[in-house]
Design an enzyme around this catalytic site. Structure first.
Site, short mmCIF file in Angstrom:
data_model
loop_
_atom_site.label_atom_id
_atom_site.label_comp_id
_atom_site.label_asym_id
_atom_site.label_seq_id
_atom_site.Cartn_x
_atom_site.Cartn_y
_atom_site.Cartn_z
N TYR A 103 0.91 -1.08 0.00
CA TYR A 103 -0.09 0.10 0.02
C TYR A 103 0.78 1.38 0.06
CZ TYR A 103 -4.48 -2.19 0.79
OH TYR A 103 -5.85 -2.74 0.73
N LYS A 159 3.08 -14.99 3.95
CA LYS A 159 3.56 -16.00 2.78
C LYS A 159 5.32 -16.25 2.67
CE LYS A 159 2.45 -18.02 -1.27
NZ LYS A 159 1.67 -19.25 -0.94
N ASP A 164 -2.62 -18.45 1.57
CA ASP A 164 -3.64 -19.19 0.78
C ASP A 164 -4.23 -20.19 1.52
OD1 ASP A 164 -1.11 -20.41 1.29
OD2 ASP A 164 -0.83 -21.23 -0.84
N ASP A 169 -6.67 -7.00 4.20
CA ASP A 169 -7.77 -6.48 3.14
C ASP A 169 -8.62 -7.71 2.55
OD1 ASP A 169 -9.13 -4.25 1.87
OD2 ASP A 169 -8.00 -5.24 0.20
N ASP A 182 -12.58 -9.07 3.85
CA ASP A 182 -13.62 -9.24 3.08
C ASP A 182 -14.24 -10.50 3.04
OD1 ASP A 182 -13.66 -6.52 2.48
OD2 ASP A 182 -14.03 -6.80 0.36
C1 IPM Z 1 -10.53 -1.14 3.40
C2 IPM Z 1 -10.67 -0.51 1.97
C3 IPM Z 1 -9.70 0.34 1.68
C4 IPM Z 1 -8.08 -0.65 1.70
C5 IPM Z 1 -9.72 0.82 0.24
C6 IPM Z 1 -10.90 1.68 0.00
C7 IPM Z 1 -8.34 1.86 0.01
O1 IPM Z 1 -10.85 -1.77 0.88
O2 IPM Z 1 -10.47 -0.41 4.01
O3 IPM Z 1 -10.46 -2.41 3.46
O4 IPM Z 1 -8.06 -1.38 0.54
O5 IPM Z 1 -7.66 -0.66 2.83
MG MG Z 2 -11.06 -3.57 1.98
#
Ligand code: IPM
Ligand code: MG
Length: 356
Positions: A142, A189, A221, A245, A249
């Site tokens: 990042y 990893k 993984d 990240d 999700d």
């Molecule tokens: C999160 C989001 C952000 C990230 C994006 C919007 C930059 O996906 O907070 O998880 O990747 O950190």
């Molecule tokens: Mg995210």
């Protein structure tokens, strides 16, 4: 208690959901006799439109002097299919994380029993899962150097970590593990990446200082697979920025919906609270977004930044009660949800406040 809170609604449904986060804060202030002073600021696409800058100086200045920040969401479809855009909404969020030193992103994943049916995963696999992610937030690809060759046909993002960045978040994760089931899984990893080998080496060293916590190391993984196969085997998960990240999700399915997940970003000063969902422009402005992640982010704020545990518990119970009564926004509704129990953002927010 007397506190200043900065609200940064951001883009898309961020506007709608933070409205209800704020209303819950007002209700809590009234019930428990606190005084919260609110201010608002721009960030993301809305800030680009107004000032040309996704994180205006004024927003950063306000963020540096407030006691806690409630953020909504960031992003706009306009940029998603335009990789060449130089100024992007997300830059605002990344910059504020870096500027405020918010290196630890806490993402608690806990399924409310009432939502067992809302996930795409079988209920018997989900029931009882309770995971706390510690995602590193100010390092990794990042923030590593980004390059594009002169002919524009080669590109790279540097995946870089220094030991101190790993140490400081590891300590936070281990301390949390001590108050939970004393299990920590560090995800990397290390079979391929040098930065992951440093990650693992550093976590192994820190682990020696927490002999009461059982440490496991897992490759990303494998972790992605195990998380869906048997989420109950995880408790505290410690991982780097990009892996965190993606995994969180994925983990939102363990909590039923992205619309339910709150997060806290902390470092050495101010705390920053936000839902993990995005700006969801497809449903923005329709009044149907789920405000619960924003409301639960407020509970994290009260608990972590202000030490108001009772108030935080009160919010969580009010959400639980609302779900028990059967109220559902579209994202958490299922076949059994009757027409009169389907609700808008506003209705959901109002019922939670009633239940407070
Ligand atoms: C999160 C989001 C952000 C990230 C994006 C919007 C930059 O996906 O907070 O998880 O990747 O950190
Ligand atoms: Mg995210």
């Amino acid at each position: 208690m007397n506190k200043n809170i900065l609200i940064i609604p951001g883009d898309g449904i961020g506007q709608e959901v933070t409205t209800w986060g704020k209303k819950v804060l007002e209700a809590i202030a009234q019930k428990y006799n606190h005084t919260f002073h609110f201010d608002t600021a721009l960030m993301g696409h809305v800030a680009i439109e107004a000032t040309g800058n996704p994180l205006p100086d004024e927003t950063l200045a306000k963020a540096k002097t407030t006691d806690a920040i409630l953020f909504g969401a960031i992003g706009h479809i306009k940029y998603d299919n335009d990789p060449s855009a130089k100024v992007r909404p997300e830059q605002g969020l990344l910059k504020i994380r870096k500027e405020l030193g918010l290196y630890a992103n806490l993402r608690p994943i806990k399924l409310f029993d009432e939502l067992l049916g809302a996930s795409s995963i079988k209920p018997e696999i989900l029931q009882g899962a309770d995971i706390l992610f510690f995602r590193e937030l100010t390092g990794d690809v990042y923030f590593g150097e980004k390059k594009r060759s002169e002919d524009r046909l080669t590109a790279s993002d540097l995946m870089v970590y220094s030991a101190y960045e790993i140490e400081r978040i590891a300590h936070k994760a281990y301390k949390a593990a001590q108050t939970r089931s004393k299990k920590l899984c560090s995800v990397d990893k290390a079979n391929v990446l040098e930065s992951s080998r440093l990650w693992r080496e550093t976590v192994q060293k820190i682990a020696l200082q927490y002999p009461d916590v059982a440490t496991e190391h897992m490759f990303i993984d494998n972790a992605a697979m195990q998380l869906i196969k048997d989420p109950k085997k995880f408790d505290v998960v410690l991982t780097a920025n990009l892996f965190g990240d993606i995994l969180t999700d994925e983990a939102s399915q363990i909590a039923g919906s992205m619309g339910m997940l709150a997060s806290a970003s902390i470092g050495d000063s101010v705390g920053f609270y936000e839902p993990i969902h995005g700006s969801a422009h497809d449903i923005a402005g329709k009044g149907i977004a789920n405000p619960l992640a924003s409301i639960l982010s407020v509970a994290l704020m009260l608990d972590i930044s202000f030490g108001l545990q009772n108030e935080a518990k009160n919010i969580i119970s009010a959400v639980e009660k609302t779900l028990k009564q059967g109220y559902r926004t579209a994202d958490i509704a299922d076949k059994t949800t009757t027409e009169n129990m389907r609700c808008s953002t506003q209705k959901m927010g109002e019922i939670v406040i009633q239940n407070l």
